[in-house]
Scaffold this active site. Structure first.
Site, short mmCIF file in Angstrom:
data_model
loop_
_atom_site.label_atom_id
_atom_site.label_comp_id
_atom_site.label_asym_id
_atom_site.label_seq_id
_atom_site.Cartn_x
_atom_site.Cartn_y
_atom_site.Cartn_z
N LYS A 140 61.32 22.75 76.35
CA LYS A 140 61.06 21.09 76.74
C LYS A 140 61.17 21.12 78.30
O LYS A 140 61.55 21.85 79.04
CB LYS A 140 62.20 20.36 76.08
CG LYS A 140 63.41 21.04 76.39
CD LYS A 140 64.49 20.47 75.09
CE LYS A 140 65.90 20.97 75.41
NZ LYS A 140 66.88 20.95 74.31
N ARG A 156 73.62 13.35 67.36
CA ARG A 156 72.30 13.07 67.88
C ARG A 156 71.35 13.12 66.69
O ARG A 156 71.87 12.65 65.59
CB ARG A 156 71.99 14.24 68.90
CG ARG A 156 70.90 13.72 70.02
CD ARG A 156 71.00 14.70 70.97
NE ARG A 156 70.22 15.92 70.44
CZ ARG A 156 69.77 17.10 71.58
NH1 ARG A 156 70.18 17.11 72.88
NH2 ARG A 156 69.15 18.07 71.36
N HIS A 186 72.46 21.17 65.41
CA HIS A 186 72.46 21.62 66.99
C HIS A 186 73.90 21.47 67.12
O HIS A 186 74.70 20.74 66.64
CB HIS A 186 71.68 20.77 67.68
CG HIS A 186 71.45 21.12 69.08
ND1 HIS A 186 70.94 22.26 69.57
CD2 HIS A 186 71.72 20.36 70.09
CE1 HIS A 186 70.87 22.24 70.83
NE2 HIS A 186 71.53 21.05 71.30
N ARG A 209 67.44 29.61 68.83
CA ARG A 209 66.82 28.81 69.61
C ARG A 209 67.12 28.70 71.19
O ARG A 209 67.49 27.36 71.57
CB ARG A 209 66.70 27.28 68.93
CG ARG A 209 66.46 27.04 67.71
CD ARG A 209 66.34 25.39 67.39
NE ARG A 209 67.27 24.82 67.76
CZ ARG A 209 68.22 24.38 66.98
NH1 ARG A 209 68.39 24.98 65.57
NH2 ARG A 209 69.44 23.75 67.52
N TYR A 214 68.45 8.03 107.88
CA TYR A 214 68.74 6.74 107.38
C TYR A 214 70.14 6.41 107.48
O TYR A 214 70.91 6.91 107.26
CB TYR A 214 68.10 6.49 106.10
CG TYR A 214 66.72 6.36 105.92
CD1 TYR A 214 65.97 5.40 106.76
CD2 TYR A 214 66.17 7.26 104.89
CE1 TYR A 214 64.46 5.39 106.52
CE2 TYR A 214 64.69 7.18 104.87
CZ TYR A 214 64.00 6.40 105.61
OH TYR A 214 62.58 6.30 105.51
N CYS A 270 65.90 12.21 102.68
CA CYS A 270 65.15 11.18 102.78
C CYS A 270 64.17 11.52 101.25
O CYS A 270 64.36 12.37 100.54
CB CYS A 270 64.15 10.97 103.77
SG CYS A 270 65.06 11.05 105.34
N ASP A 300 60.91 12.54 100.88
CA ASP A 300 60.11 13.72 101.22
C ASP A 300 60.65 14.76 102.35
O ASP A 300 60.11 15.73 102.55
CB ASP A 300 58.86 13.53 101.67
CG ASP A 300 58.58 12.18 100.67
OD1 ASP A 300 58.26 12.25 99.54
OD2 ASP A 300 58.03 11.15 101.49
C1 LIG Z 1 67.39 22.34 74.13
C2 LIG Z 1 67.78 22.53 72.80
C3 LIG Z 1 67.82 23.94 72.48
C4 LIG Z 1 68.05 25.05 73.54
O1 LIG Z 1 69.36 24.70 74.31
P1 LIG Z 1 69.87 25.92 75.46
O2 LIG Z 1 71.27 25.22 75.65
O3 LIG Z 1 69.05 25.60 76.59
O4 LIG Z 1 69.80 27.21 74.96
C5 LIG Z 1 67.91 24.50 71.44
N1 LIG Z 1 67.91 23.48 70.25
C6 LIG Z 1 67.59 22.10 70.53
C7 LIG Z 1 67.37 21.33 69.38
C8 LIG Z 1 67.50 21.82 71.73
O5 LIG Z 1 67.35 20.38 71.90
#
Ligand SMILES: *Cc1c(COP(=O)(O)O)cnc(C)c1O
Length: 869
Positions: free
Chosen positions: A533, A631, A663, A719, A763, A810, A812
């Site tokens: 992601k 979540r 998760h 994951r 600035y 700033c 950029d």
């Molecule tokens: C982002 C995410 C992960 C990976 O998490 P890390 O901490 O980067 O390993 C795994 N599962 C889900 C659902 C996530 O949103």
């Protein structure tokens, strides 16, 4: 050889101190590659200034120096004293001095100058002409591809007074360059190999390029000779136009058009063909050499004609041509692994040379073998890239059995090859040299007859495809000797062609390595899904996707449909799980893309089923359980609801319930109590599903932290995200030994200036200089993800030292104090994340300063910052 008196006369330079030596072997502008007794020339370039390396050059044995007056004033007394120990010539501008010297020495010693220009084949042609002439005459040749206004004068440092011929290759990569070169060297004999599209990004159109090449013809003197490639329409047109004027330069056709293509013999031992007889004898003449590939018919013919015209006899020239051999990186045959043969063509790539390479691969294949082409990107083609890739893809479909493509833009070659009938299984897209070599290795291990497979390796200079060749050589220890760009200088150079001087470098081989480490940790049975992601946590999703899939991952995870879409657009067909919410209106598109969705409600299940039915397709889903993260997902205490959803989804038409997952909220803490609570809740759900025979095939829970520190959470699939980028999940759960960070964030100094005491920086005038301060301006700001408030980066690395940010960052730009770092100059590299010399600024350290986590630091580097690898 350089004679001091001539150098001084030509450049109007002055000697610092005493003349200690009056002759030098040659010039060198690279202190790392300098040979003893050479004169070191300090040249200012875009990425560095040779004046910074003067003392390194002296240490390596330079006996002379050519330097600029202005930089001399900055040297301390003891350094000046060291310059006095050798012969130091001081001029205003070293580049101009070199050109003045080149012009002068050619006039003085008067060798006959043969200039070789053209789209492709310049270096081979120059080498062929020079090798043949050298048998009878004292012949100088420009080095390697030192072919521009700096390179030619540098190589002319080795010109000797007795040289009768000087064969010089003229490059041409921006408008006006060829004219300047011709004015400098004043050629008598001109060879234009061909006008094929190269470097078009700098010329725009082919017509403009042809006009540029025409400069060579127009620069020739009345008694000069121009060798006409009579098969190149553009050159023929050029010559027609020229002949309408009042010119006396002799135009000599090469006679390429008279050669019968059907009778050219192309083999591994070399190339042979007949040309019609000449005035001495009217029987056909056979030319044979050890050059590989039909395109060298022109090389040999040019060399033959030029040498004959220079007065060598027929027999002498024929004999000399027999000794011509392939050059490094130009279809050089090498012994490969599994008894294969490699055609290393990695010096560079233009459309014409890529097509020539493919034809040669096809033509040289022994019966019973397979043809593998490994192609990197072709750069500098501007708007012609698409067209070139179409041609290459189409020809590859005819001339190869396997096509391995490296680099993002090569997806277009894949597409063209598929359209021309190649099957998807025959084509692999990769991002790293390692993966390209690994795939070739697998193919060579299982396909074709031993000793009969052939691999062509090719790509533009900047793609460094010689690294693939090295990995496929039967004797990689010979790489140093047989491959191009093996010198120390090249090993250290990263060729950058980014559109901005602020960039992110991604070490994809580190990512490949990290995925393999994860595989060791989870064992062979557990599948690996990689979280990609936010553009792969800022690393560039496409390249990371290809790399992880080639190194053991079998599924990808993203947050949104659009992220999945860009992966599919890039031709990635691996399963993709979307972790996040998908509104109903996006469901058809999701089904269409063939992605896997996260499911946590009955209504979405029904909507998704309707979408699938409408498209007559099926869609995979994973059920999401919220065991305590709070979540997305159905709360684990509502067991009945979860079971009901699984049952319902299994019965709905078009849905395939493939997985179930949860998760963790705090697997990255060393105290695992809460993670274990979540795990127990999840296991209860799984048991209930099991009892009813509803347990989906793929159960998963572990993010990076749990993958590394909670083995009981591995289930069927893990994951990981952050760990595969080589970053720590937290201070308490770190990646083990053997993982490597993949991302560096860099910029270049835009300006250095002295600001007096008491002045304002940036600035709001929040920073006032306490004393006179050397300030460097950096072209990076908060709109690049270089945070402004409430806290900023604090320091960055310059010349291997920390330099503090002063004043507000700033949008950029920002400013740093470099008073404590001597010799900082415009163009110097600045590291914002990564290593410089011995020091390192990690994403973790930056996160600590900003009061956040490394995830946020890397994911916030915005898309306008180019990614290079
Ligand atoms: C982002 C995410 C992960 C990976 O998490 P890390 O901490 O980067 O390993 C795994 N599962 C889900 C659902 C996530 O949103």
């Amino acid at each position: 050889m350089i004679q001091l008196a001539y150098l001084l006369a030509a450049t109007q330079g002055s000697i610092l101190g005493e003349e200690r030596q009056t002759r030098f072997q040659g010039f060198s502008h690279d202190a790392r590659q300098l040979l003893p007794d050479e004169m070191f020339v300090a040249v200012r370039g875009e990425r560095g200034d040779g004046h910074d390396y003067i003392f390194d050059a002296i240490e390596r044995g330079a006996t002379g120096l050519l330097i600029e007056e202005q930089r001399l004033r900055e040297l301390s007394a003891d350094k000046l004293e060291r310059l006095n120990q050798i012969t130091t010539v001081v001029v205003d501008d070293t580049r101009q001095a070199l050109q003045a010297y080149a012009h002068d020495i050619l006039q003085r010693w008067q060798p006959t100058i043969i200039a070789v220009a053209g789209g492709v084949g310049k270096t081979s042609t120059k080498e062929a002409i020079a090798s043949i002439l050298a048998r009878n005459y004292a012949t100088f040749r420009s080095w390697k591809n030192y072919n521009d206004l700096l390179g030619i004068p540098l190589s002319l440092g080795r010109l000797e007074p007795h040289h009768e011929y000087a064969v010089l290759e003229l490059g041409c990569d921006h408008p006006g360059e060829l004219q300047d070169l011709c004015n400098l060297i004043k050629p008598q004999i001109g060879v234009l190999t061909n006008i094929t599209p190269v470097q078009l990004q700098y010329f725009g159109t082919q017509a403009r390029l042809a006009e540029e090449f025409g400069e060579l013809l127009y620069s020739l003197p009345p008694d000069g000779v121009f060798w006409l490639n009579d098969t190149d329409e553009r050159i023929l047109t050029l010559v027609e136009d020229y002949q309408r004027g009042e010119h006396t330069t002799r135009i000599q056709p090469l006679g390429l058009a008279t050669i019968d293509a059907g009778k050219v013999h192309v083999g591994w031992e070399g190339l042979a063909f007949n040309i019609p007889g000449d005035e001495e004898a009217d029987t056909p003449i056979t030319l044979a050499s050890r050059l590989i590939g039909r395109h060298h018919v022109a090389t040999m013919l040019i060399a033959y004609r030029v040498a004959r015209d220079c007065g060598m006899s027929r027999e002498e020239v024929i004999e000399a041509i027999e000794h011509l051999e392939p050059l490094q990186g130009r279809l050089l045959p090498l012994a490969g692994i599994y008894e294969s043969r490699l055609l290393d063509d990695t010096h560079n790539a233009s459309p014409a040379s890529a097509l020539a390479g493919l034809h040669t691969l096809n033509e040289l294949l022994p019966e019973g073998g397979k043809r593998i082409a490994i192609l990197g990107e072709m750069l500098n083609l501007g708007i012609y890239q698409d067209e070139a890739y179409q041609h290459v893809g189409k020809l590859a479909a005819q001339c190869t059995d396997y096509l391995i493509l490296r680099g993002e833009s090569t997806a277009m070659i894949a597409e063209a090859a598929r359209r021309a009938g190649m099957k998807s299984e025959q084509i692999e897209l990769v991002s790293t040299h390692e993966d390209a070599a690994q795939i070739a290795r697998q193919i060579l291990g299982r396909e074709g007859e031993a000793g009969r497979n052939v691999v062509l390796i090719k790509g533009s200079e900047a793609t460094r495809m010689e690294r693939v060749s090295e990995r496929l050589m039967a004797k990689p220890e010979e790489a140093q000797e047989l491959l191009i760009r093996q010198t120390l200088g090249w090993k250290q150079i990263i060729v950058l062609q980014t559109e901005r001087p602020t960039w992110v470098e991604i070490d994809l081989s580190a990512i490949g390595n990290n995925v393999r480490r994860i595989r060791e940790i989870v064992g062979p049975q557990v599948r690996i899904l990689i979280s990609l992601k936010a553009d792969a946590y800022g690393h560039g999703a496409m390249k990371v996707a290809r790399t992880v899939l080639h190194n053991g991952a079998s599924m990808l995870g993203v947050a949104t449909l659009s992220e999945a879409e860009s992966l599919r657009d890039a031709g990635i067909d691996a399963p993709i799980l979307i972790f996040g919410y998908i509104p109903y209106w996006q469901m058809r598109e999701a089904v269409q893309l063939g992605v896997t969705l996260t499911l946590y409600s009955n209504e979405s299940a029904q909507a998704l089923s309707r979408a699938a039915q409408a498209l007559r397709k099926s869609v995979h889903v994973h059920i999401k359980v919220d065991t305590g993260m709070g979540r997305l997902g159905i709360r684990s205490e509502r067991q009945e609801e979860i079971l009901a959803l699984v049952r319902e989804a299994r019965n709905l038409e078009g849905l395939v319930v493939e997985g179930i997952y949860t998760h963790f909220a705090s697997a990255d803490a060393s105290d695992k109590t809460y993670a274990r609570t979540q795990l127990t809740r999840f296991q209860q759900i799984l048991e209930a599903l099991e009892r009813e025979g509803l347990r989906p095939k793929v159960v998963h829970a572990a993010n990076s932290a749990a993958t590394l520190s909670l083995p009981e959470a591995h289930f069927d699939m893990v994951r990981p995200g952050i760990a595969i980028y080589g970053l720590d999940p937290s201070e308490e759960v770190r990646v083990p030994e053997g993982f490597r960070p993949a991302l560096s964030f860099k910029t270049q100094i835009a300006q250095v200036k002295l600001v007096p005491a008491g002045e304002c920086i940036s600035y709001g005038c929040t920073y006032i200089t306490k004393q006179a301060t050397r300030v460097a301006v950096l072209p990076v700001g908060y709109a690049d993800g270089f945070r402004r408030a409430p806290r900023n980066w604090e320091t960055v690395l310059v010349h291997g030292q920390e330099a503090p940010i002063i004043g507000r960052v700033c949008m950029d730009q920002c400013m740093i104090d470099v008073s404590a770092i001597p010799q900082v100059r415009m163009g110097d590299e600045v590291v914002l994340i990564g290593k410089q010399g011995e020091v390192q600024l990690t994403a973790e350290e930056v996160a600590r300063r900003l009061g956040t986590i490394n995830y946020e630091v890397v994911a916030e580097i915005l898309a306008r910052v180019p990614r290079v690898d």
